[in-house]
Design an enzyme around this catalytic site. Structure first.
Site, mmCIF file in Angstrom:
data_model
loop_
_atom_site.group_PDB
_atom_site.id
_atom_site.type_symbol
_atom_site.label_atom_id
_atom_site.label_comp_id
_atom_site.label_asym_id
_atom_site.label_seq_id
_atom_site.Cartn_x
_atom_site.Cartn_y
_atom_site.Cartn_z
ATOM 1 N N GLN A 225 -5.077 -0.174 -1.147
ATOM 2 C CA GLN A 225 -4.076 -1.013 -0.475
ATOM 3 C C GLN A 225 -3.048 -1.552 -1.485
ATOM 4 O O GLN A 225 -2.757 -0.891 -2.459
ATOM 5 C CB GLN A 225 -4.746 -2.165 0.306
ATOM 6 N N GLY B 68 0.815 -1.210 0.000
ATOM 7 C CA GLY B 68 0.000 0.000 0.000
ATOM 8 C C GLY B 68 0.850 1.263 0.000
ATOM 9 O O GLY B 68 2.080 1.210 0.139
ATOM 10 N N ASP B 69 0.195 2.398 -0.231
ATOM 11 C CA ASP B 69 0.849 3.717 -0.214
ATOM 12 C C ASP B 69 1.972 3.840 -1.241
ATOM 13 O O ASP B 69 2.954 4.555 -1.024
ATOM 14 C CB ASP B 69 1.393 4.037 1.200
ATOM 15 N N GLU B 70 1.822 3.171 -2.354
ATOM 16 C CA GLU B 70 2.850 3.209 -3.400
ATOM 17 C C GLU B 70 2.787 4.510 -4.200
ATOM 18 O O GLU B 70 3.722 4.822 -4.941
ATOM 19 C CB GLU B 70 2.668 2.025 -4.374
ATOM 20 N N LYS C 24 -0.528 5.310 -5.624
ATOM 21 C CA LYS C 24 -1.592 4.981 -6.594
ATOM 22 C C LYS C 24 -2.394 6.233 -6.949
ATOM 23 O O LYS C 24 -2.748 6.446 -8.100
ATOM 24 C CB LYS C 24 -2.535 3.908 -6.010
ATOM 25 N N GLY C 25 -2.680 7.055 -5.918
ATOM 26 C CA GLY C 25 -3.477 8.272 -6.141
ATOM 27 C C GLY C 25 -2.832 9.154 -7.201
ATOM 28 O O GLY C 25 -3.495 9.620 -8.125
ATOM 29 N N GLY D 84 -5.901 5.876 1.784
ATOM 30 C CA GLY D 84 -5.635 7.312 1.745
ATOM 31 C C GLY D 84 -4.832 7.560 0.487
ATOM 32 O O GLY D 84 -3.665 7.188 0.419
ATOM 33 N N HIS D 85 -5.470 8.081 -0.550
ATOM 34 C CA HIS D 85 -4.805 8.289 -1.838
ATOM 35 C C HIS D 85 -4.564 9.782 -2.030
ATOM 36 O O HIS D 85 -5.513 10.561 -2.084
ATOM 37 C CB HIS D 85 -5.668 7.716 -2.978
ATOM 38 N N PRO E 293 3.582 6.569 11.603
ATOM 39 C CA PRO E 293 4.835 6.476 10.836
ATOM 40 C C PRO E 293 4.856 5.164 10.072
ATOM 41 O O PRO E 293 4.463 4.123 10.598
ATOM 42 C CB PRO E 293 5.934 6.482 11.912
#
Ligand code: GDP
Ligand code: IMO
Ligand code: MG
Length: 423
Positions: free
Chosen positions: A222, A12-14, A16-17, A40-41, A302
């Site tokens: 994700q 996740g958090d790569e 994507k948004g 969260g994008h 974090p």
């Protein structure tokens, strides 16, 4: 075939948004297929940072219609909040947002149970957004769907039955105060009023659009390694972020998919608990966190940070069928003297071929690294691939060779203009 799937290839958090926003320029529809407000994008336009939790990341392009698919679990409070935030910013939603009538609702008892379970059972480190308990009810066949809001009698009956049961669990197992049916019903009435105009048969809408040749992006939340079936179970989310989830989560056939794009951060992060073979708990991890601003877009926690892991990412490419890669946050590595990539895993002294998704095996493996020279110059203002430093080319070529997949996009900053296309 008009559907492209954008999937996170790590935990996740790569980014994507950012990638979905970039690709939205050339599409008609962006559709979220799973997860909920645990996502969260972030989309950065100029100096403004926008974080989306439920609404697809194509919303900043006025020509794009955004769809929340049946596979998403919707927290009414989070959705109303998001609609208000966008409306306050002057971003028109009317006529551009569609919500599947088959999507399930997240109720206050889901969020409560999520939080309580985290305090009393093995800690997954969830976002506390009620995701697991809501999907649990969906698969138990007691969940409340968006369509139920349209029939007040059915809705209240289902809600009552659920709350009665949850109150028993809350009281008898967790010794927690009980919930009030009337209060929740009233809250849902407000939601009902606000979202009635958006509810539709999203699967029919998308299939019609596919027939008409419209261009569609399916946005995953994700990442593949958090997939409930293919991720590092039990330290996963409760849905299928992998590409297969796009078909079930939107009600579209596999034959409509034209390509699958994997978003890969130039290093690795993970939020919450669970195995993370390349995690760096020393000053390398701290530097990645500080430079990369690695704090959760949803919870502010974090993020754990480490080097790129070619073994888990190769696995992710396999299960998703990723055909091309978007590398993000390359600029975060700009000032490192050297950069490591994990090229293999050793388990009990021997190299292993496949990625062990079983958490205890994964905890025990020893990562084997290849070390590359850093480039030690800023990439954030560079706009073409050939203009990137030679050592960036070496890093990208190493990634392509290890993953057996072409990199087609390189992101060197959070802004829209910091996106480099590569042949
Ligand atoms: P998502 O959940 O996959 O959409 O990713 P998040 O939005 O949770 O986290 C990615 C973070 O990195 C956000 O703060 C983005 O604004 C930021 N970001 C995305 N791409 C880049 C990039 O290429 N460089 C830098 N420095 N930041 C980026
Ligand atoms: P985006 O879409 C990173 C993680 C949580 C926890 C596990 C289970 O922004 O990439 P959950 O609340 O889903 O039951 O938590 O999954 N997690 C994420 N980590 N990015 C996300 O979303 C995540 N959504 C859930 O931290 O470890
Ligand atoms: Mg995120």
């Amino acid at each position: 075939m008009p559907v492209k799937i954008i999937v996170g290839a790590q935990w996740g958090d790569e980014g994507k948004g950012k990638i979905v926003d970039h690709l939205s320029k050339n599409v008609d529809i962006v559709a979220r297929y799973q997860g909920g407000a645990n996502a969260g994008h972030t989309v950065v336009i100029g100096n403004n940072h926008y974080v989306l939790h439920l609404i697809p990341s194509g919303i900043f392009h006025p020509h794009v219609t955004c769809v929340i698919g049946n596979g998403v679990v919707i927290d009414p409070i989070a959705l109303m909040d998001e609609i208000k935030q966008l409306t306050d910013l002057g971003i028109g939603i009317h006529g551009r947002l569609l919500i599947s009538h088959n999507a399930h609702l997240i109720m206050p008892y889901h969020k409560l149970l999520d939080t309580i379970r985290e305090q009393t059972s093995e800690k997954i480190g969830t976002t506390g957004r009620g995701i697991g308990p809501a999907y649990n009810d969906k698969f138990l066949r007691v969940g409340i769907r968006i369509a139920d809001l349209l029939n007040r009698e059915v809705f209240v009956q289902k809600l009552k039955r659920n709350i009665e049961e949850k109150n028993q669990i809350l009281k008898k197992i967790y010794g927690s105060p009980e919930l009030d049916v009337d209060k929740i019903t009233t809250e849902c009435e407000e939601f009902d009023k606000q979202i009635a105009e958006y509810i539709t048969d999203a699967s029919l809408y998308l299939n019609t659009a596919i027939k008409e040749g419209k261009q569609i992006l399916a946005e995953g939340a994700q990442g593949a390694l958090l997939d409930v079936d293919h991720g590092t179970y039990p330290f996963v989310t409760s849905s299928n972020p992998t590409s297969g989830g796009a078909c079930t989560g939107l009600g579209i056939p596999p034959t409509s998919i034209s390509s699958i794009i994997g978003v890969v951060k130039a290093y690795t992060t993970r939020v919450g608990n669970g195995p993370f073979p390349t995690e760096q708990t020393d000053e390398i991890g701290d530097r990645l966190r500080t430079i990369g601003g690695e704090y959760g877009a949803t919870t502010g926690r974090p993020r754990r940070c480490g080097w790129l892991d070619a073994v888990s990412t190769r696995y992710s490419i396999m299960i998703n069928g990723i055909q091309e890669i978007a590398i993000t946050k390359l600029d975060v590595l700009d000032q490192f003297d050297y950069i490591k990539i994990c090229t293999g895993y050793k388990f009990k002294g021997k190299f292993i071929k496949s990625f062990p998704t079983d958490a205890s095996t994964l905890e025990a493996i020893e990562p084997v690294y290849e070390t590359l020279k850093g480039w030690k110059e800023s990439t954030s203002g560079i706009t073409s691939y050939p203009a990137l430093p030679k050592n960036v080319h070496h890093y990208i070529e190493a990634i392509e060779a290890l993953l057996g997949t072409k990199v087609r996009m390189v992101s060197v900053g959070a802004r829209r203009d910091q996106t480099i296309l590569k042949d």
